[in-house]
Write a protein that holds these residues in place. Sequence first.
Motif, PDB file in Angstrom:
ATOM      1  N   LYS A  48       0.812  -1.218   0.000  1.00  8.50           N
ATOM      2  CA  LYS A  48       0.000   0.000   0.000  1.00  8.50           C
ATOM      3  C   LYS A  48       0.841   1.261   0.000  1.00  8.50           C
ATOM      4  O   LYS A  48       0.599   2.191  -0.769  1.00  8.50           O
ATOM      5  CB  LYS A  48      -0.937   0.000   1.204  1.00  8.50           C
ATOM      6  CG  LYS A  48      -2.020  -1.037   1.114  1.00  8.50           C
ATOM      7  CD  LYS A  48      -2.899  -1.006   2.347  1.00  8.50           C
ATOM      8  CE  LYS A  48      -3.944  -2.106   2.272  1.00  8.50           C
ATOM      9  NZ  LYS A  48      -4.771  -2.148   3.482  1.00  8.50           N
ATOM     10  N   ARG A  49       1.820   1.331   0.867  1.00  9.42           N
ATOM     11  CA  ARG A  49       2.632   2.545   0.965  1.00  9.42           C
ATOM     12  C   ARG A  49       3.430   2.796  -0.303  1.00  9.42           C
ATOM     13  O   ARG A  49       3.504   3.916  -0.805  1.00  9.42           O
ATOM     14  CB  ARG A  49       3.583   2.453   2.149  1.00  9.42           C
ATOM     15  CG  ARG A  49       2.893   2.565   3.468  1.00  9.42           C
ATOM     16  CD  ARG A  49       3.879   2.567   4.581  1.00  9.42           C
ATOM     17  NE  ARG A  49       3.199   2.660   5.870  1.00  9.42           N
ATOM     18  CZ  ARG A  49       3.786   2.512   7.012  1.00  9.42           C
ATOM     19  NH1 ARG A  49       5.073   2.261   7.071  1.00  9.42           N
ATOM     20  NH2 ARG A  49       3.101   2.619   8.138  1.00  9.42           N
ATOM     21  N   LEU A  50       4.051   1.750  -0.809  1.00  5.78           N
ATOM     22  CA  LEU A  50       4.858   1.919  -2.010  1.00  5.78           C
ATOM     23  C   LEU A  50       3.985   2.244  -3.213  1.00  5.78           C
ATOM     24  O   LEU A  50       4.365   3.054  -4.069  1.00  5.78           O
ATOM     25  CB  LEU A  50       5.682   0.653  -2.257  1.00  5.78           C
ATOM     26  CG  LEU A  50       6.776   0.765  -3.281  1.00  5.78           C
ATOM     27  CD1 LEU A  50       7.733   1.899  -2.923  1.00  5.78           C
ATOM     28  CD2 LEU A  50       7.548  -0.525  -3.371  1.00  5.78           C
ATOM     29  N   PHE A  51       2.810   1.643  -3.274  1.00  2.62           N
ATOM     30  CA  PHE A  51       1.894   1.930  -4.376  1.00  2.62           C
ATOM     31  C   PHE A  51       1.455   3.396  -4.340  1.00  2.62           C
ATOM     32  O   PHE A  51       1.404   4.065  -5.375  1.00  2.62           O
ATOM     33  CB  PHE A  51       0.685   1.001  -4.307  1.00  2.62           C
ATOM     34  CG  PHE A  51      -0.251   1.139  -5.455  1.00  2.62           C
ATOM     35  CD1 PHE A  51       0.151   0.763  -6.732  1.00  2.62           C
ATOM     36  CD2 PHE A  51      -1.517   1.648  -5.282  1.00  2.62           C
ATOM     37  CE1 PHE A  51      -0.708   0.887  -7.818  1.00  2.62           C
ATOM     38  CE2 PHE A  51      -2.381   1.789  -6.349  1.00  2.62           C
ATOM     39  CZ  PHE A  51      -1.981   1.405  -7.615  1.00  2.62           C
ATOM     40  N   MET A  52       1.156   3.906  -3.132  1.00  2.00           N
ATOM     41  CA  MET A  52       0.775   5.309  -3.011  1.00  2.00           C
ATOM     42  C   MET A  52       1.936   6.225  -3.408  1.00  2.00           C
ATOM     43  O   MET A  52       1.739   7.259  -4.041  1.00  2.00           O
ATOM     44  CB  MET A  52       0.316   5.617  -1.582  1.00  2.00           C
ATOM     45  CG  MET A  52      -1.000   4.957  -1.214  1.00  2.00           C
ATOM     46  SD  MET A  52      -2.348   5.419  -2.296  1.00  2.00           S
ATOM     47  CE  MET A  52      -2.571   7.107  -1.819  1.00  2.00           C
ATOM     48  N   LEU A  53       3.162   5.836  -3.049  1.00  2.00           N
ATOM     49  CA  LEU A  53       4.332   6.614  -3.442  1.00  2.00           C
ATOM     50  C   LEU A  53       4.481   6.636  -4.961  1.00  2.00           C
ATOM     51  O   LEU A  53       4.750   7.687  -5.551  1.00  2.00           O
ATOM     52  CB  LEU A  53       5.592   6.045  -2.788  1.00  2.00           C
ATOM     53  CG  LEU A  53       6.893   6.741  -3.142  1.00  2.00           C
ATOM     54  CD1 LEU A  53       6.904   8.154  -2.571  1.00  2.00           C
ATOM     55  CD2 LEU A  53       8.072   5.955  -2.633  1.00  2.00           C
ATOM     56  N   LEU A  54       4.286   5.490  -5.606  1.00  2.00           N
ATOM     57  CA  LEU A  54       4.384   5.440  -7.064  1.00  2.00           C
ATOM     58  C   LEU A  54       3.313   6.305  -7.714  1.00  2.00           C
ATOM     59  O   LEU A  54       3.589   7.027  -8.691  1.00  2.00           O
ATOM     60  CB  LEU A  54       4.260   3.988  -7.546  1.00  2.00           C
ATOM     61  CG  LEU A  54       5.416   3.064  -7.208  1.00  2.00           C
ATOM     62  CD1 LEU A  54       5.085   1.637  -7.610  1.00  2.00           C
ATOM     63  CD2 LEU A  54       6.680   3.524  -7.898  1.00  2.00           C
ATOM     64  N   ILE A  55       2.098   6.268  -7.187  1.00  2.00           N
ATOM     65  CA  ILE A  55       1.024   7.105  -7.735  1.00  2.00           C
ATOM     66  C   ILE A  55       1.341   8.584  -7.528  1.00  2.00           C
ATOM     67  O   ILE A  55       1.152   9.404  -8.435  1.00  2.00           O
ATOM     68  CB  ILE A  55      -0.331   6.730  -7.095  1.00  2.00           C
ATOM     69  CG1 ILE A  55      -0.781   5.372  -7.627  1.00  2.00           C
ATOM     70  CG2 ILE A  55      -1.387   7.787  -7.382  1.00  2.00           C
ATOM     71  CD1 ILE A  55      -2.069   4.873  -7.029  1.00  2.00           C
ATOM     72  N   LEU A  56       1.848   8.927  -6.355  1.00  2.00           N
ATOM     73  CA  LEU A  56       2.206  10.321  -6.071  1.00  2.00           C
ATOM     74  C   LEU A  56       3.279  10.820  -7.031  1.00  2.00           C
ATOM     75  O   LEU A  56       3.180  11.929  -7.574  1.00  2.00           O
ATOM     76  CB  LEU A  56       2.680  10.456  -4.626  1.00  2.00           C
ATOM     77  CG  LEU A  56       3.072  11.855  -4.173  1.00  2.00           C
ATOM     78  CD1 LEU A  56       1.839  12.751  -4.156  1.00  2.00           C
ATOM     79  CD2 LEU A  56       3.711  11.807  -2.810  1.00  2.00           C
ATOM     80  N   ILE A  57       4.275  10.018  -7.281  1.00  2.00           N
ATOM     81  CA  ILE A  57       5.340  10.398  -8.217  1.00  2.00           C
ATOM     82  C   ILE A  57       4.777  10.577  -9.622  1.00  2.00           C
ATOM     83  O   ILE A  57       5.119  11.538 -10.335  1.00  2.00           O
ATOM     84  CB  ILE A  57       6.479   9.358  -8.188  1.00  2.00           C
ATOM     85  CG1 ILE A  57       7.210   9.437  -6.856  1.00  2.00           C
ATOM     86  CG2 ILE A  57       7.438   9.561  -9.354  1.00  2.00           C
ATOM     87  CD1 ILE A  57       8.215   8.330  -6.643  1.00  2.00           C
TER      88      ILE A  57
END
Length: 85
Positions: A48-57
């Motif tokens: 979840k956290r990494l996916f949100m980071l990828l979406i944010l980027i």
Amino acid sequence: MRKYKINRDKKRKLPPHAVSDKFKDFDKIRMQYNEITKRPKQPLYKNKRLFMLLILIAVVAWVVSESIKEEKAIEAEKNKIEMNE
């Protein structure tokens, strides 16, 4: 070719048992090796956290590209207006 002399008459210096015992935990060494060499069990898109980071980027990159396009369009309009005058 050089000739090397190996001194075998001296008593060998070995490390104390406490030093050698800390390297005998093969399960710990194997786990460290597996953590370094193997891929993570959970894919990046399921974390979840990494996916949100990828979406944010991705969103930030998209916003930056859109703002650059808008700036170029504004400059092109200014150049057209200046050319017409």
